[in-house]
Design an enzyme around this catalytic site. Sequence first.
Site, PDB file in Angstrom:
ATOM      1  CB  SER A  88     -12.185  15.210 -10.025  1.00 17.53           C
ATOM      2  OG  SER A  88     -11.279  16.485 -10.277  1.00 17.53           O
TER       3      SER A  88
ATOM      4  CG  HIS B 286      -4.883   3.373   4.931  1.00 16.42           C
ATOM      5  ND1 HIS B 286      -3.718   3.712   3.919  1.00 16.42           N
ATOM      6  CD2 HIS B 286      -5.546   2.201   4.475  1.00 16.42           C
ATOM      7  CE1 HIS B 286      -3.669   2.307   3.400  1.00 16.42           C
ATOM      8  NE2 HIS B 286      -4.287   2.105   3.651  1.00 16.42           N
TER       9      HIS B 286
ATOM     10  CG  ASP C  82      -7.110   7.647  -8.646  1.00 16.79           C
ATOM     11  OD1 ASP C  82      -8.197   7.309  -9.931  1.00 16.79           O
ATOM     12  OD2 ASP C  82      -6.544   6.076  -9.127  1.00 16.79           O
TER      13      ASP C  82
ATOM     14  CE  LYS D 147      10.047 -11.130   5.812  1.00 13.60           C
ATOM     15  NZ  LYS D 147      10.298 -12.722   5.032  1.00 13.60           N
TER      16      LYS D 147
ATOM     17  CG  HIS E 129       0.818   2.163   5.847  1.00 14.92           C
ATOM     18  ND1 HIS E 129       0.085   3.304   5.908  1.00 14.92           N
ATOM     19  CD2 HIS E 129       0.699   1.751   4.438  1.00 14.92           C
ATOM     20  CE1 HIS E 129      -0.157   3.917   4.630  1.00 14.92           C
ATOM     21  NE2 HIS E 129       0.259   3.014   3.791  1.00 14.92           N
TER      22      HIS E 129
HETATM   23  C1  BG6 Z   1      -0.602   3.210  -0.301  1.00 14.28           C
HETATM   24  C2  BG6 Z   1       0.547   3.132  -0.464  1.00 14.28           C
HETATM   25  O1  BG6 Z   1      -0.334   3.969   1.023  1.00 14.28           O
HETATM   26  O2  BG6 Z   1      -1.490   2.142   0.791  1.00 14.28           O
HETATM   27  C3  BG6 Z   1      -0.192   1.999  -1.384  1.00 14.28           C
HETATM   28  O3  BG6 Z   1       0.445   4.348  -1.221  1.00 14.28           O
HETATM   29  C4  BG6 Z   1      -0.728   0.813  -1.382  1.00 14.28           C
HETATM   30  O4  BG6 Z   1       0.628   1.719  -2.084  1.00 14.28           O
HETATM   31  C5  BG6 Z   1      -2.100   0.995  -0.471  1.00 14.28           C
HETATM   32  O5  BG6 Z   1      -0.877  -0.231  -2.230  1.00 14.28           O
HETATM   33  C6  BG6 Z   1      -1.988  -0.237   0.875  1.00 14.28           C
HETATM   34  O6  BG6 Z   1      -3.103  -0.158   1.358  1.00 14.28           O
HETATM   35  P1  BG6 Z   1      -3.819  -1.139   2.024  1.00 14.28           P
HETATM   36  O7  BG6 Z   1      -5.236  -0.403   3.078  1.00 14.28           O
HETATM   37  O8  BG6 Z   1      -4.925  -2.396   0.477  1.00 14.28           O
HETATM   38  O9  BG6 Z   1      -2.847  -2.433   2.709  1.00 14.28           O
END
Ligand code: BG6
Length: 484
Positions: free
Chosen positions: A14, A182, A16, A327, A244
């Site tokens: 449930s 992701h 987000d 950055k 990321h």
């Molecule tokens: C998430 C972060 O991992 O990635 C967020 O916790 C961020 O803060 C998001 O907004 C960005 O993902 P995307 O795919 O929208 O670039």
Amino acid sequence: SESGCLSIVVLGASGDLAKKKTFPALFHLFQQGFLQAGEVHIFGYARSNLSDDGLRERIRGYLNGASDEHLSQFLQLIKYVSGSYDSGEGFELLNNTISDYETSKNNESGSYRRLFYLALPPSVYPSVCKMIRSYCMNPSSHTGWTRVIVEKPFGKDLDSSEKLSAELGKLFEEDQLYRIDHYLGKELVQNLLVLRFANRLFLPLWNHDNIANVQIVFKEDFGTEGRGGYFDQYGIIRDIIQNHLLQVFCLVAMEKPVSLKPEHIRDEKVKVLQSVEPIQHEEVVIGQYDGYKDDPTVPDESNTPTYASVVLRVHNERWEGVPFILKAGKALNSRKAEIRVQFKDAPGDIFRCKKQGRNEFVIRLQPSEAMYMKLTVKKPGLEMATEQSELDLSYGMRYQDVKIPEAYERLILDTIRGDQQHFVRRDELRAAWEIFTPLLHDIDAGKLKSVSYKPGTRGPQEADEMSRRMGYVQTHGYIWVPPI
Ligand code: BG6
């Protein structure tokens, strides 16, 4: 391909993440036929007291643009089980619900597959994983597998991350654990190895002889609205850069893997991470946007960066002397993520066009996926003048009929297929924390101070100054006409 029963369990159903990412990704896989109605069942698990229909209604709102028929077929695959994250009772009930489904299927020849997706805060990972291990594993009398997807934050620094890894490592084998980043599911991130290693053009150029600097940039045009208190414990380096952007960095900087086997690729990523030199304070700018602390959940004295620019230097034969500038910032002037590989000036500049800018290869990950190469060309016309132009591959033009899959969609499918290429291996995670932990501790101890910047701008000027100091040359529209 495997057949049989596939049970997908979304823990934190449930919350987000589940509503915004996990269920929509599952739905898209269903729409495209990767999840077959006869073969798959989806179980939502959370603490809230909900009925099956209650959960279905919550999810429905996030599945826009779907035909009603598809949508109701998909929703029918979902069941809800309510329970807490540390009680045997709840997980026993969950296991019984899965088993009931499995036995209701005529599955003589097929296997039983159980996929657990932890859409939960990391504080409950250890207890939830223990519960899965104790109550919900695919019984040994079955063929098939049990796999678990977890998502960052994997700890806050090297020690806490290692502790978490050790706890999970006691419960699951490395090939059962899928650590999602992701960004590794984004189309143009997945394209990086192909670009670099399938194109003769780039092979001889991709090194310090030709490349002056590399920037890997993440910008968002909104702040931490609604999650300030959570964000404040982490900051932009832990939220975006350490995972990321560092993953993207690996793919840009690593050596060619022996093959495309996931282990070979990840071996090279670990090596390049281990070649990164300690970060120097003079090569870091951190910032916090004005208004960040207005959020009542953010402490008044917070030094947490919402912006950071960090220079990484790779100590190896290929990259000696090339700064990699990572950055990331919130509440900036635009939303985008891109890689900018800037080449050195062409020697012997007979056109005197150096000031117009350099060759720069830009890979825009989002929005509007594109790759373009900035080139100097003759300005069309009677004069022998030069200008900067682009070789442009915009996906929206070139691949008009292709729908680019969502990152989560692809990564969940990889998990079902057992492909760990686009997931973070334990030693890779450790190497990533080794790079950033000393800096993070210094920031937490107040040894580096966040400078302020106005929301809706490019971020702190200090960061632009640092990029210039690193040799980054901004392209200008300037056109030079040589005297005849
Ligand atoms: C998430 C972060 O991992 O990635 C967020 O916790 C961020 O803060 C998001 O907004 C960005 O993902 P995307 O795919 O929208 O670039």
